[in-house]
Design a protein around this motif. Structure first.
Motif, PDB file in Angstrom:
ATOM      1  N   GLY A   1      72.379   4.615  69.593  1.00  0.00           N
ATOM      2  CA  GLY A   1      71.146   3.925  69.209  1.00  0.00           C
ATOM      3  C   GLY A   1      71.007   2.565  69.850  1.00  0.00           C
ATOM      4  N   LEU A   2      72.127   1.857  69.994  1.00  0.00           N
ATOM      5  CA  LEU A   2      72.094   0.517  70.589  1.00  0.00           C
ATOM      6  C   LEU A   2      72.089   0.565  72.116  1.00  0.00           C
ATOM      7  N   LEU A   3      72.889   1.434  72.684  1.00  0.00           N
ATOM      8  CA  LEU A   3      73.052   1.453  74.139  1.00  0.00           C
ATOM      9  C   LEU A   3      71.921   2.157  74.883  1.00  0.00           C
ATOM     10  N   THR A   4      71.161   2.992  74.183  1.00  0.00           N
ATOM     11  CA  THR A   4      70.073   3.698  74.873  1.00  0.00           C
ATOM     12  C   THR A   4      68.731   3.002  74.695  1.00  0.00           C
ATOM     13  N   THR A   5      68.739   1.864  74.014  1.00  0.00           N
ATOM     14  CA  THR A   5      67.555   0.989  73.966  1.00  0.00           C
ATOM     15  C   THR A   5      68.015  -0.355  74.469  1.00  0.00           C
ATOM     16  N   ARG A   6      67.159  -1.031  75.157  1.00  0.00           N
ATOM     17  CA  ARG A   6      67.574  -2.306  75.735  1.00  0.00           C
ATOM     18  C   ARG A   6      66.470  -3.342  75.636  1.00  0.00           C
TER      19      ARG A   6
ATOM     20  N   ALA B   1      65.910  16.093  60.802  1.00  0.00           N
ATOM     21  CA  ALA B   1      65.512  14.680  60.856  1.00  0.00           C
ATOM     22  C   ALA B   1      65.631  14.139  62.277  1.00  0.00           C
ATOM     23  N   GLY B   2      66.714  14.491  62.960  1.00  0.00           N
ATOM     24  CA  GLY B   2      66.900  14.024  64.334  1.00  0.00           C
ATOM     25  C   GLY B   2      65.791  14.505  65.256  1.00  0.00           C
TER      26      GLY B   2
ATOM     27  N   ALA C   1      62.357   8.798  76.920  1.00  0.00           N
ATOM     28  CA  ALA C   1      63.274   7.664  76.822  1.00  0.00           C
ATOM     29  C   ALA C   1      64.677   8.152  76.473  1.00  0.00           C
ATOM     30  N   PRO C   2      65.709   7.491  77.012  1.00  0.00           N
ATOM     31  CA  PRO C   2      67.091   7.911  76.723  1.00  0.00           C
ATOM     32  C   PRO C   2      67.406   7.984  75.233  1.00  0.00           C
ATOM     33  N   VAL C   3      66.871   7.076  74.436  1.00  0.00           N
ATOM     34  CA  VAL C   3      67.160   7.100  73.002  1.00  0.00           C
ATOM     35  C   VAL C   3      66.539   8.336  72.361  1.00  0.00           C
ATOM     36  N   ARG C   4      65.389   8.763  72.846  1.00  0.00           N
ATOM     37  CA  ARG C   4      64.765   9.983  72.321  1.00  0.00           C
ATOM     38  C   ARG C   4      65.582  11.212  72.687  1.00  0.00           C
ATOM     39  N   ARG C   5      66.078  11.258  73.924  1.00  0.00           N
ATOM     40  CA  ARG C   5      66.941  12.375  74.336  1.00  0.00           C
ATOM     41  C   ARG C   5      68.220  12.400  73.512  1.00  0.00           C
ATOM     42  N   ALA C   6      68.794  11.220  73.286  1.00  0.00           N
ATOM     43  CA  ALA C   6      70.040  11.137  72.518  1.00  0.00           C
ATOM     44  C   ALA C   6      69.823  11.621  71.085  1.00  0.00           C
ATOM     45  N   ALA C   7      68.756  11.166  70.441  1.00  0.00           N
ATOM     46  CA  ALA C   7      68.480  11.576  69.063  1.00  0.00           C
ATOM     47  C   ALA C   7      68.215  13.073  68.983  1.00  0.00           C
TER      48      ALA C   7
ATOM     49  N   THR D   1      69.321  15.372  71.026  1.00  0.00           N
ATOM     50  CA  THR D   1      70.585  16.063  71.287  1.00  0.00           C
ATOM     51  C   THR D   1      71.468  16.057  70.046  1.00  0.00           C
ATOM     52  N   VAL D   2      71.585  14.908  69.400  1.00  0.00           N
ATOM     53  CA  VAL D   2      72.380  14.812  68.175  1.00  0.00           C
ATOM     54  C   VAL D   2      71.773  15.722  67.105  1.00  0.00           C
ATOM     55  N   GLY D   3      70.444  15.723  67.001  1.00  0.00           N
ATOM     56  CA  GLY D   3      69.775  16.598  66.035  1.00  0.00           C
ATOM     57  C   GLY D   3      70.091  18.064  66.278  1.00  0.00           C
ATOM     58  N   VAL D   4      70.034  18.490  67.525  1.00  0.00           N
ATOM     59  CA  VAL D   4      70.348  19.882  67.857  1.00  0.00           C
ATOM     60  C   VAL D   4      71.804  20.199  67.517  1.00  0.00           C
ATOM     61  N   LEU D   5      72.703  19.271  67.814  1.00  0.00           N
ATOM     62  CA  LEU D   5      74.122  19.492  67.485  1.00  0.00           C
ATOM     63  C   LEU D   5      74.327  19.656  65.978  1.00  0.00           C
ATOM     64  N   PHE D   6      73.641  18.836  65.177  1.00  0.00           N
ATOM     65  CA  PHE D   6      73.746  18.970  63.725  1.00  0.00           C
ATOM     66  C   PHE D   6      73.194  20.317  63.267  1.00  0.00           C
ATOM     67  N   LEU D   7      72.093  20.760  63.858  1.00  0.00           N
ATOM     68  CA  LEU D   7      71.548  22.069  63.503  1.00  0.00           C
ATOM     69  C   LEU D   7      72.540  23.186  63.820  1.00  0.00           C
ATOM     70  N   ILE D   8      73.147  23.108  64.983  1.00  0.00           N
ATOM     71  CA  ILE D   8      74.128  24.125  65.375  1.00  0.00           C
ATOM     72  C   ILE D   8      75.305  24.136  64.410  1.00  0.00           C
ATOM     73  N   ILE D   9      75.826  22.965  64.080  1.00  0.00           N
ATOM     74  CA  ILE D   9      76.965  22.869  63.159  1.00  0.00           C
ATOM     75  C   ILE D   9      76.566  23.389  61.781  1.00  0.00           C
ATOM     76  N   GLY D  10      75.368  23.040  61.330  1.00  0.00           N
ATOM     77  CA  GLY D  10      74.897  23.524  60.031  1.00  0.00           C
ATOM     78  C   GLY D  10      74.810  25.037  59.978  1.00  0.00           C
ATOM     79  N   VAL D  11      74.303  25.645  61.033  1.00  0.00           N
ATOM     80  CA  VAL D  11      74.207  27.110  61.092  1.00  0.00           C
ATOM     81  C   VAL D  11      75.598  27.735  61.173  1.00  0.00           C
ATOM     82  N   LEU D  12      76.457  27.177  62.026  1.00  0.00           N
ATOM     83  CA  LEU D  12      77.806  27.737  62.190  1.00  0.00           C
ATOM     84  C   LEU D  12      78.605  27.713  60.887  1.00  0.00           C
ATOM     85  N   GLY D  13      78.301  26.754  60.016  1.00  0.00           N
ATOM     86  CA  GLY D  13      78.977  26.690  58.723  1.00  0.00           C
ATOM     87  C   GLY D  13      78.694  27.894  57.846  1.00  0.00           C
ATOM     88  N   PHE D  14      77.652  28.666  58.193  1.00  0.00           N
ATOM     89  CA  PHE D  14      77.302  29.863  57.437  1.00  0.00           C
ATOM     90  C   PHE D  14      77.715  31.153  58.150  1.00  0.00           C
ATOM     91  N   VAL D  15      78.472  31.028  59.241  1.00  0.00           N
ATOM     92  CA  VAL D  15      78.850  32.208  60.029  1.00  0.00           C
ATOM     93  C   VAL D  15      80.309  32.575  59.744  1.00  0.00           C
TER      94      VAL D  15
END
Length: 154
Positions: free
Chosen positions: A144-149, A82-83, A19-25, A27-41
């Motif tokens: 969250g709103l636009l990827t569920t209908r 969490a994402g 489902a699009p909402v699952r892909r969106a969540a 993707t956002v989760g992966v982006l947060f993981l990347i940002i979290g790791v980059l903060g330690f580089v």
């Protein structure tokens, strides 16, 4: 036609059955993981030697712009995990995006009203963080709103 083309090349379409909402969540989760790791580089985070556990005295800046601390980076990593976990179901993914977006809007408001040079700035936050949090909050809620209908959201 795109599915047939993807399969004809012997590759699975990564969007199959999700489902699009699952892909969106996710993707956002992966982006947060990347940002979290980059903060330690070092290098990606400027003034890395000044990275503090928490507080406004942490002079480390992700990409030279966003003030970070160990706590700030750990929060990004936790949001990422969490994402990914909540993206396993439609209802979890939607809740992650909408509730997470609401949390980021509260964090934006907090950053706007506190004195960035005071002890209240324990995360820490700067003006760039504040506005990034605003756009993250609005963006996550919109996803969250636009990827569920429809009224029959699962």
């Amino acid at each position: 036609m795109t599915n047939a083309m993807a399969h004809s090349r012997g590759r699975r379409n990564p969007a199959d059955g999700r489902a699009p909402v699952r892909r969106a969540a996710a993707t956002v989760g992966v982006l947060f993981l990347i940002i979290g790791v980059l903060g330690f580089v070092p290098g990606i985070t400027s003034n890395f030697g000044d990275l503090a556990w928490a507080g406004h005295n942490s002079d480390a800046k992700l990409l030279g712009l966003f003030q970070v601390s160990v706590l700030h980076n750990v929060v990004h990593l936790a949001f990422g995990v969490a994402g990914l976990l909540l993206a396993r179901t439609i209802s979890g993914a939607r809740a992650y995006l909408i509730a997470g977006g609401a949390i980021y809007l509260v964090l934006w408001l907090y950053g706007v009203v506190i004195d960035h040079e005071s002890g209240a700035n324990f995360i820490p936050l700067n003006g760039a963080d504040d506005w990034l949090h605003f756009f993250l909050g609005v963006g996550m809620i919109a996803l969250g709103l636009l990827t569920t209908r429809g009224p029959n959201r699962r």
